[in-house]
Design a protein around this motif. Structure first.
Motif, mmCIF file in Angstrom:
data_model
loop_
_atom_site.group_PDB
_atom_site.id
_atom_site.type_symbol
_atom_site.label_atom_id
_atom_site.label_comp_id
_atom_site.label_asym_id
_atom_site.label_seq_id
_atom_site.Cartn_x
_atom_site.Cartn_y
_atom_site.Cartn_z
ATOM 1 N N ALA A 460 42.866 42.587 34.708
ATOM 2 C CA ALA A 460 43.958 41.869 35.373
ATOM 3 C C ALA A 460 45.134 42.814 35.602
ATOM 4 N N CYS A 461 44.911 43.833 36.429
ATOM 5 C CA CYS A 461 45.944 44.851 36.679
ATOM 6 C C CYS A 461 46.605 44.685 38.039
ATOM 7 N N ASP A 462 46.502 43.514 38.631
ATOM 8 C CA ASP A 462 47.096 43.302 39.951
ATOM 9 C C ASP A 462 48.416 42.539 39.875
ATOM 10 N N THR A 463 48.862 42.237 38.686
ATOM 11 C CA THR A 463 50.104 41.480 38.548
ATOM 12 C C THR A 463 51.318 42.345 38.890
ATOM 13 N N PRO A 464 52.337 41.762 39.510
ATOM 14 C CA PRO A 464 53.540 42.536 39.820
ATOM 15 C C PRO A 464 54.440 42.763 38.600
ATOM 16 N N PHE A 465 54.145 42.091 37.478
ATOM 17 C CA PHE A 465 54.968 42.227 36.274
ATOM 18 C C PHE A 465 54.489 43.435 35.473
ATOM 19 N N PHE A 466 55.371 44.396 35.294
ATOM 20 C CA PHE A 466 54.962 45.692 34.759
ATOM 21 C C PHE A 466 54.373 45.601 33.359
ATOM 22 N N MET A 467 55.036 44.937 32.423
ATOM 23 C CA MET A 467 54.554 44.924 31.041
ATOM 24 C C MET A 467 53.212 44.203 30.923
ATOM 25 N N ARG A 471 49.920 46.246 29.523
ATOM 26 C CA ARG A 471 49.081 45.844 28.390
ATOM 27 C C ARG A 471 47.629 45.672 28.808
ATOM 28 N N GLU A 472 47.414 45.082 29.966
ATOM 29 C CA GLU A 472 46.051 44.896 30.442
ATOM 30 C C GLU A 472 45.372 46.244 30.690
ATOM 31 N N ALA A 473 46.101 47.170 31.306
ATOM 32 C CA ALA A 473 45.542 48.508 31.551
ATOM 33 C C ALA A 473 45.256 49.221 30.236
ATOM 34 N N LEU A 474 46.127 49.060 29.255
ATOM 35 C CA LEU A 474 45.936 49.714 27.955
ATOM 36 C C LEU A 474 44.666 49.203 27.282
ATOM 37 N N PHE A 475 44.434 47.900 27.311
ATOM 38 C CA PHE A 475 43.210 47.347 26.714
ATOM 39 C C PHE A 475 41.969 47.813 27.477
ATOM 40 N N ILE A 519 47.560 51.377 44.718
ATOM 41 C CA ILE A 519 46.300 51.000 45.362
ATOM 42 C C ILE A 519 45.241 50.552 44.360
ATOM 43 N N GLU A 520 45.453 50.808 43.065
ATOM 44 C CA GLU A 520 44.520 50.340 42.044
ATOM 45 C C GLU A 520 44.966 48.947 41.609
ATOM 46 N N ARG A 521 44.238 47.930 42.086
ATOM 47 C CA ARG A 521 44.640 46.543 41.859
ATOM 48 C C ARG A 521 43.447 45.681 41.434
ATOM 49 N N PRO A 522 42.758 46.037 40.348
ATOM 50 C CA PRO A 522 41.612 45.214 39.941
ATOM 51 C C PRO A 522 42.034 43.838 39.453
ATOM 52 N N GLU A 523 41.186 42.859 39.713
ATOM 53 C CA GLU A 523 41.364 41.500 39.214
ATOM 54 C C GLU A 523 40.174 41.154 38.321
ATOM 55 N N THR A 524 40.289 40.073 37.562
ATOM 56 C CA THR A 524 39.176 39.633 36.727
ATOM 57 C C THR A 524 38.135 38.930 37.584
ATOM 58 N N TYR A 525 36.931 38.820 37.048
ATOM 59 C CA TYR A 525 35.869 38.150 37.805
ATOM 60 C C TYR A 525 36.195 36.669 38.016
ATOM 61 N N LYS A 526 36.974 36.077 37.125
ATOM 62 C CA LYS A 526 37.357 34.671 37.325
ATOM 63 C C LYS A 526 38.353 34.532 38.483
ATOM 64 N N GLN A 527 39.234 35.522 38.627
ATOM 65 C CA GLN A 527 40.148 35.504 39.781
ATOM 66 C C GLN A 527 39.384 35.682 41.087
ATOM 67 N N TRP A 528 38.393 36.581 41.092
ATOM 68 C CA TRP A 528 37.574 36.761 42.290
ATOM 69 C C TRP A 528 36.729 35.517 42.568
ATOM 70 N N GLN A 529 36.318 34.821 41.526
ATOM 71 C CA GLN A 529 35.556 33.584 41.707
ATOM 72 C C GLN A 529 36.375 32.581 42.514
ATOM 73 N N VAL A 530 37.621 32.406 42.118
ATOM 74 C CA VAL A 530 38.500 31.459 42.832
ATOM 75 C C VAL A 530 38.721 31.928 44.264
ATOM 76 N N ARG A 531 38.963 33.204 44.450
ATOM 77 C CA ARG A 531 39.237 33.731 45.787
ATOM 78 C C ARG A 531 38.023 33.572 46.707
ATOM 79 N N ASN A 532 36.837 33.921 46.199
ATOM 80 C CA ASN A 532 35.626 33.814 47.019
ATOM 81 C C ASN A 532 35.337 32.380 47.417
#
Length: 590
Positions: A460-467, A471-475, A519-532
């Motif tokens: 979940a690294c596509d959020t505009p909120f930095f912190m 944290r998501e990128a760190l995990f 340009i690196e904006r990965p989302e979770t598979y659950k977010q892609w599920q909703v989008r698709n």
């Protein structure tokens, strides 16, 4: 690729295109004019299987490289019998045809041969020892470093082609298993010597008074990120100094992770994220991409299982069709398609006519589709060897600018569309009013494909909120660096390349860049599920045969902490409880 004279000096086409766009935007910012991303497209002509001669511009023809074919398409120098995991040496006696087998053995309990078939042991021992040493030591960056330097150009080209095939088609399983065992034994010894606690998030620092102090890098990095977010430069610099005392790009997994995150935080604090990202992305060469690909094949399920899932899904929908059209968003060097070509060649009743449309970013300069055309020529060479009728269409343009007319769809063809981890680079509605992600998905739905294979990076690294993003990128990257630490020795060239030229660059972009520069904006598979589903797709059930074969292979060949499971018709891959990748197949809902 290995035979190209300037391969070490040529940058990865994906990174080179992004670096060019970043430079253009910076120039427009300087002259205070609005930057408009280029919409130019270049559509290369079809490359057919019989287009074997160099063109007027001197483009390389790969059909002459040690994989010669007779007039009827039969291979005379290279005998191959592999899909994802099998290799046959070119020193095998000439075969009448490029035959293949994919059926699992029913007479013995073993890993299905889609992952674990073994080659005929007829390779000359001395040459094989040289080849094995070449793989274990990694490809050198300089010429005259191969074990066959004094041989003729033809002999060297033949052996380089052999090495290319071993990587591209995943090599002999015995070699991979031996390499995994060697690396894991060496890594285990190193971890035991260090006394490192697995999964603790802590790493050893430098010796003080004969002892080592444990450093909690995750806490230090998080405190530093909070200071950077608050623009508290005094506190941020203090934390950075403390991290730098113990972090190292040559240390253990957490030390390496801290090194790249510290670089990114420092760039963000200085406001130079875009410039730093541009500087480091111009260093990757095409040869390094192949080295990294080989490492991931050997030590993780991420590449093999994704390719297996994709190729099996496509082969099944095209089981009775005479014509198959595959559209690949983000084809890059086309590493995954030779195994599909080989699979189709063994189809009862003969292979279909295969057409691949490869879409990727344009290169700078006048020949924006040059790399894509080279990819097409390589694939045409494999198709000729396996006697599969083949055409290739190159579209060098941004995904969101592709029009349905560019794809030359035919109602008589079975249509398969694939995105392999590259939709994470598309901006979304938080950046552009008309979301390119939705635009591309809408285009795919209009194509009405028989199957749409969607593989994603699960973070979940596509959020505009930095912190939150930090944290998501760190995990996410903690899991990837820990996976390498427990499976690959620290001094392996390919590991350092993967960490520096892939993960390090991604971290820099996620942490230090904002807006269109990120340009690196990965989302979770659950977010892609909703989008698709919102766009109008329905999810297809997972093939349980694929799932069980993949699980058995991972269980038999890889580290026990790798994860492969299912959730809501998504096949998920990960490490130690962290899901890092996921894939599923879709069709338009109506």
């Amino acid at each position: 690729m290995l035979m190209e004279e300037d391969v070490e000096e040529r940058n990865c086409m994906f990174q080179e295109s992004l670096a060019l766009e970043a430079t253009e935007k910076l120039f427009y910012d300087i002259i205070r004019e609005k930057y408009l991303p280029p919409d130019d497209q270049y559509t290369a002509p079809f490359i057919e299987e019989n287009s074997g001669n160099p063109d007027e511009n001197g483009s390389i023809d790969f059909s002459s490289y040690s994989r010669n074919a007779t007039s009827d398409g039969n291979c005379v120098e290279l005998g191959r019998n592999f899909d994802v995991g099998e290799y046959k040496s070119p020193h095998v006696a000439p075969q009448p045809t490029c035959q293949s087998s994919f059926s699992s053995s029913s007479s013995a309990k073993r890993v299905p041969n889609i992952f674990n078939d073994s080659p005929n042991n007829v390779v000359d021992k001395v040459k094989k020892q040289h080849a094995d040493k070449y793989f274990r030591d990694g490809w050198r960056g300089k010429k005259n470093s191969h074990p066959w330097d004094l041989e003729s150009k033809e002999e060297r080209s033949s052996k380089q082609a052999e090495m290319f095939d071993r990587v591209l088609l995943c090599g002999p399983e015995e070699d991979e298993n031996a390499l995994r065992e060697t690396w894991q034994n060496e890594t285990t010894k190193t971890l035991q010597q260090d006394g490192q606690s697995k999964g603790s998030g802590k790493s050893h620092g430098r010796k003080k008074g004969g002892k080592k102090d444990l450093v909690d890098f995750r806490s230090l990095l998080t405190l530093c990120a909070q200071a950077v977010a608050a623009d508290d430069r005094t506190s941020a610099n203090k934390q950075l100094r403390q991290i730098r005392q113990h972090a190292s790009s040559m240390g253990d997994g957490m030390q390496r992770l801290a090194h790249y995150f510290a670089n990114s935080l420092e760039a963000r604090l200085a406001g130079s994220g875009a410039q730093m990202y541009e500087a480091i992305t111009t260093k990757a060469s095409a040869a390094n991409v192949l080295k990294i690909y080989h490492l991931l094949i050997v030590v993780s399920p991420f590449v093999k299982v994704t390719n297996f899932f994709s190729n099996k899904s496509i082969a099944e929908v095209a089981e009775k069709s005479e014509r198959l059209h595959v559209i690949d968003f983000g084809i890059l060097y086309g590493f995954s398609w030779p195994s599909l070509i080989q699979r189709l060649s063994s189809r009862p009743g003969g292979p279909p006519k295969l057409r691949i449309t490869g879409i990727d970013l344009p290169e700078p300069g006048f020949r924006s589709a040059e790399r894509l055309e080279e990819t097409g020529r390589r694939l045409a060479d494999y198709a000729k060897c396996f006697n599969v009728p083949f055409e290739f269409n190159a579209l060098a343009q941004k995904f969101e600018t592709v029009q349905i007319e560019d794809l030359k769809l035919d109602n008589d063809e079975v249509l398969a569309v694939r995105s392999r981890y590259r939709f994470r680079n598309l901006p979304d509605e938080t950046v552009v009013a008309e979301s390119p992600r939705d635009s591309v998905l809408t285009l795919i739905r209009k194509m009405n494909p028989d199957v749409f294979i969607h593989a994603i990076v699960n973070a979940a690294c596509d959020t505009p909120f930095f912190m939150t993003r930090f944290r998501e990128a760190l995990f996410h990257y903690s899991a990837l660096f820990d996976m390498l630490e427990e499976n690959v020795p620290r001094n392996i060239l390919e590991r350092m390349l993967l960490e520096r030229e892939v993960y390090g660059q991604e971290i820099m972009n996620i942490i230090a860049c904002e807006g269109l520069e990120r340009i690196e904006r990965p989302e979770t598979y659950k977010q892609w599920q909703v989008r698709n589903e919102r766009i109008g797709f329905r999810q297809l059930p997972l093939d349980q045969e694929v799932v069980e074969e993949a699980k058995e292979w991972v269980k038999s060949c890889l580290h026990k902490d790798f994860i492969i499971d299912e959730d809501g018709q998504w096949l998920r891959l990960g490490w130690k409880g962290r899901i890092t990748y996921a894939m599923s197949s879709w069709k338009p809902a109506c």
